[in-house]
Structures are given as C-alpha cells and as structure tokens.
Write an enzyme that holds these catalytic residues in place. Structure first.
Site, mmCIF file in Angstrom:
data_model
loop_
_atom_site.group_PDB
_atom_site.id
_atom_site.type_symbol
_atom_site.label_atom_id
_atom_site.label_comp_id
_atom_site.label_asym_id
_atom_site.label_seq_id
_atom_site.Cartn_x
_atom_site.Cartn_y
_atom_site.Cartn_z
ATOM 1 C CG LEU A 52 61.114 81.742 22.771
ATOM 2 C CD1 LEU A 52 61.728 80.708 23.702
ATOM 3 C CD2 LEU A 52 62.191 82.491 21.995
ATOM 4 C CG MET A 110 57.891 86.249 12.726
ATOM 5 S SD MET A 110 59.056 86.709 11.423
ATOM 6 C CE MET A 110 59.200 88.483 11.703
ATOM 7 N N PRO A 169 51.224 87.378 19.721
ATOM 8 C CG PRO A 169 49.932 85.462 19.419
ATOM 9 C CD PRO A 169 50.979 86.041 20.314
ATOM 10 C CB ALA A 170 48.620 91.827 16.694
ATOM 11 C CB SER A 224 59.062 93.853 7.071
ATOM 12 O OG SER A 224 58.749 93.181 5.866
ATOM 13 C CE LYS A 273 55.616 94.133 8.463
ATOM 14 N NZ LYS A 273 55.176 93.282 9.542
ATOM 15 C CG HIS A 293 56.358 96.484 4.350
ATOM 16 N ND1 HIS A 293 55.832 95.213 4.531
ATOM 17 C CD2 HIS A 293 57.590 96.289 3.816
ATOM 18 C CE1 HIS A 293 56.695 94.318 4.125
ATOM 19 N NE2 HIS A 293 57.773 94.938 3.681
ATOM 20 C CG ASN A 294 52.477 94.016 6.231
ATOM 21 O OD1 ASN A 294 53.676 94.220 6.081
ATOM 22 N ND2 ASN A 294 52.025 93.247 7.196
ATOM 23 C CD GLU A 343 53.917 91.135 2.404
ATOM 24 O OE1 GLU A 343 53.293 90.114 2.777
ATOM 25 O OE2 GLU A 343 54.705 91.756 3.156
ATOM 26 C CE LYS A 361 50.218 85.519 9.782
ATOM 27 N NZ LYS A 361 51.570 85.483 10.420
#
Length: 470
Positions: free
Chosen positions: A11, A14, A77-78, A130, A184, A187-188, A191, A262
C-alpha cells in the site's frame, strides 16, 4: 465475510491508488501491507470506498479473504522484495492461484519468474503499469505479459480500471513472459528522452533567450494546442507557471538541477545495446541525467573553464524554430523506441502487437501524446516499417529537420547543452546516408585483427593488402 474478487499487497503510493481504483470500479478488494499500520491508515482514508475494501493483517488472513481461484496483485519494490513476497505467498496458495507483479520490474527478472512459474505449474503475470499516482487512481495504461489464458482471467478487471481512449481500454496483453514489463521499460526510456527534449528546449528559452519561467509556461501551453500536444508538454507549462509558496519566486528557479532516476531508462539503453537497436536520443537523455547528478563536477568544470556565453543574439532562433525542432526530435525518439520493441520482440520470440502498444499509450500513461494515434495507424498499416519512414511522420520530419539543425547548431556555438536534440539530428543524418564511413572501421578492423570485410563489387569475405597489424 464476503470474499474479494482480487487482492493487492503493498500500500505504497501506487498500490494505494490502484486499490482505490479497483474498489471504485465495483470490485471487492482485499489489501495487505507488511507494515500493518498502513492497512488501517489506508482504510480510514478510503471514504465511502471502504465498504468494498477488506483490510487484512496477516498473509494467512489475506489469502483466506479471497475468492478461489485467487488473483493477487503485488505492488512492492522491484527486485528481491518481489521474490521474497512470492516465496512467502506460494505455500499458502492453491496451484491455480494467480500472482500478478504490477511493479516496475526488470523484464529479465519477470522472464525468470515466469519460467519458474511454468516449471512449478502455477500461474503468473508481469504487467507494466504507467501513469503515476494519478493514473493508478483514475486510469493507468496497462501492459500485460505472461500466459494469455492467465491474462484473460483478470482482463475484465484490468480493462475496467485502465484509462480509456475514445472508449477503448488502454490495457492489452503484449506477449509471453516479461513482454509486458519490457514494453513498460521502453515506455520509460521514451519518457526519459521526451523529458530531456523538453528540458533542453526550456534551457534554450531560459538561458539563450533570457525568458522568465512564466513566459516559458505560456510557450509550452501554446505548443500543447498543436502537434506537440501531450501530457509532458502540458505539465511543463504547469510547472513553469508555478510559484514557490515559501519565497514567491518561480518554482523552477528554486529547484536544484539534479535529476533523479529509478534506472528504467538505463535498462532501455542496456537492452538496445544487447540487440543492436540504436536509440541515441534515449541514450543522450540517460547520460544527461547521470551528468546532472554530478553537481560538484559541473561546478568545478565551470570554475575551471568558465561558463559559456549561452545568451543568443536577437533573432538567432525563434520560438517556431524551437517548436519545429522538438517535433522532429520527438518523432525520432518514438521511432527509436518502437524499433527497439520490434527487434527485442524478435529476439525473445514475442509477437509484440505494435499498433496496440501505441494505442495503449494514448491515454493514462506518462508519454501519452496526440502523435500516438497517428503512430498506431502507421504501425497498423506496416508494423515492420521504421516509423520515421511512414508517410505522415516522414512529412513531419522533412518539414522540420532544418529547424532541428538550426537549433542544434546555434545552441552548440553558444554553449547551450542540447544532447538529446543533437542526438536526434545525428540519427536523422545517419539514417539518410546511404554510404556511411563504416568502410574505414572495417578496414581498420581487418588491419589489426584480420576480421575481413565485404566488398561492394564481389561476394564473400576479403582482406586488404596491408597484411595485418599487431
């Protein structure tokens, strides 16, 4: 107790936003967080949506609260935390319970986890999400990866919570394994590049033209009504117009010029090197962020070499020049990203749905842009063609590359750093050069390493008359 259709662990910003989005769309959701106090805080802040949220305070309670077969979203977290959470969950789950990693994972990790799930005979999805906090709360772009049948189990929820473009959900299955997280990642990378192009253009206005932040805001707002219409240009106008409550100064003027990251842009560049897909605009953007972090080095450099003049003579550049240069740079940035997607998809055996990727990015995500609708159309006509060669974008670049050259050259002669714009120009000039200078490289490689080369007038491998070096 009524069991939930889906559960979510984690929680943070995101995860909390995504949970509220799921509840708001009418689905009952169970939530859990390792720091249990966050569960209570989240529930108390959920307002009327709390009636669709089942708070749990242990993994066992969380698992029991879900309908079977279970579907569980991880927003942790990744990296190692994902592996640890999966290891803690699996002993509590039935073989057909689905784990969905919706964090910012490295797609290589997702490939590994997906392969392990196949070996173990359990379902697993890795999905890219995203849109930041606002997107997660009100409608993100969602890029799914894993077994198609597992995606189909939860597609009704993921499509319901996603953004919409003219009624079409911005949520699509991209392919097996880590395909969703790879999309993704690209995408980043785009970005990073888009933000760097905006920052460089702002720098030309601020340092080269002497424009205050409020004037830059007006320019960005105006550009957002034309071909550059996009979320990032929109918020560039907003942040340029903002005032610092503490000092009354323009907000931009009190923000330290050291950009965070990140690592996802770096992942894009690393993968581009692995598959031999040139993404120089993205590379320049990542390098610029790294250089921005070297604040003391930059200060020492200015003290040693002196600051460049930076101020442009009157009429050296117009705002129309800057807009046109950004248009050309943006097209090349996206073209490079889609080329990387195509090449990597081939390497990993993914049949990436190129038009659908552009469509998924039209709303909800950070790089949403008016251009993406035209990109989707171009990719639907010919998904294997470099976007730069599609008629609509070829025409845009043909009309605007002269301005890109003018901006890059003028900035260079006045000490204004524009690495991403310059990289876009270099890419354009390289891609329209039928005979490059790589023949010199091949000759040198043969000279020192006897690597051989191809001739323009004969088949096969050949060697030069130099006899080899050392």
């Amino acid at each position: 107790m009524e069991r939930s259709e889906i559960g979510l662990i984690g929680l943070g910003t995101m995860g909390a936003a995504l949970s509220l989005n799921i509840a708001e769309k009418g689905f009952r959701i169970s939530v859990f967080n390792r720091t249990v106090s966050k569960v209570d805080t989240f529930l108390s802040d959920s307002g009327p949506l709390a009636k669709r949220i089942s708070p749990t305070r242990s993994l066992e309670e969380f698992v029991t609260s879900l309908k079977v077969p279970r579907a569980i979203v991880l927003m942790v977290p990744a990296g190692d935390p994902v592996d640890a959470q999966i290891a803690a969950l699996r002993p509590l789950l039935d073989p057909d319970d689905l784990i969905i990693d919706a964090g910012n994972a490295n797609f290589h990790d997702t490939n590994r986890r997906a392969a392990q799930a196949v070996d173990d005979g359990v379902p697993y999805l890795g999905i890219g999400v995203s849109g930041g906090e606002d997107g997660a709360r009100h409608g993100p772009s969602i890029m799914g990866g894993g077994d198609r049948a597992h995606w189909d189990r939860v597609a009704h929820i993921l499509e319901a919570i996603s953004a919409r473009y003219e009624g079409q959900p911005c949520a699509t299955w991209m392919g097996e394994g880590g395909a969703g997280h790879f999309v993704k990642t690209v995408h980043n990378g785009i970005e990073y590049a888009d933000m760097q192009l905006i920052a460089e253009t702002y720098g030309v206005m601020r340092d080269g033209m002497g424009m205050p932040a409020a004037a830059c805001a007006d320019v960005f707002a105006s550009w957002n009504q034309g071909p550059l219409q996009s979320y990032l240009v929109e918020i560039a106008a907003e942040v340029s117009a903002a005032t610092d409550p503490a000092t009354g100064a323009p907000m931009l003027d009190v923000i330290l010029d050291r950009a965070g990251q990140k690592g996802t842009g770096r992942w894009t560049v690393i993968e581009s090197q692995q598959v031999g897909a040139p993404v120089p605009v993205i590379e320049a953007a990542v390098a610029a962020r790294n250089l921005s972090a070297a604040l003391e080095t930059r200060r020492a450099g200015e003290a040693l070499f002196g600051a460049a003049s930076r101020r442009l003579p009157d009429a050296a550049l117009s705002l129309d020049d800057l807009e046109a240069a950004m248009i050309a740079g943006k097209v090349m940035c996206y073209a490079q990203g889609f080329d990387l997607l195509a090449r990597t998809g081939t390497q990993y055996g993914w049949t990436l749905p190129m038009p659908e990727i552009a469509e998924v990015w039209r709303e909800g995500c950070i790089i949403r842009s008016a251009m993406l609708n035209d990109m989707a159309g171009a990719l639907r006509t010919d998904p294997d063609r470099n976007l730069l060669f599609a008629p609509y974008f070829a025409d845009l670049v043909s009309r605007h590359h002269t301005a890109l050259r003018k901006v890059a050259a003028t900035a260079a002669t006045h000490g204004l750093p524009v690495p991403a714009l310059s990289a876009a120009l270099g890419y354009f000039d390289s891609i329209r050069t039928a005979r490059s200078t790589a023949n010199m490289i091949q000759a040198q490689r043969d000279f020192f390493g006897a690597h051989g080369f191809e001739r323009i007038d004969a088949e096969g491998q050949h060697h030069g008359p130099w006899g080899g070096g050392g």
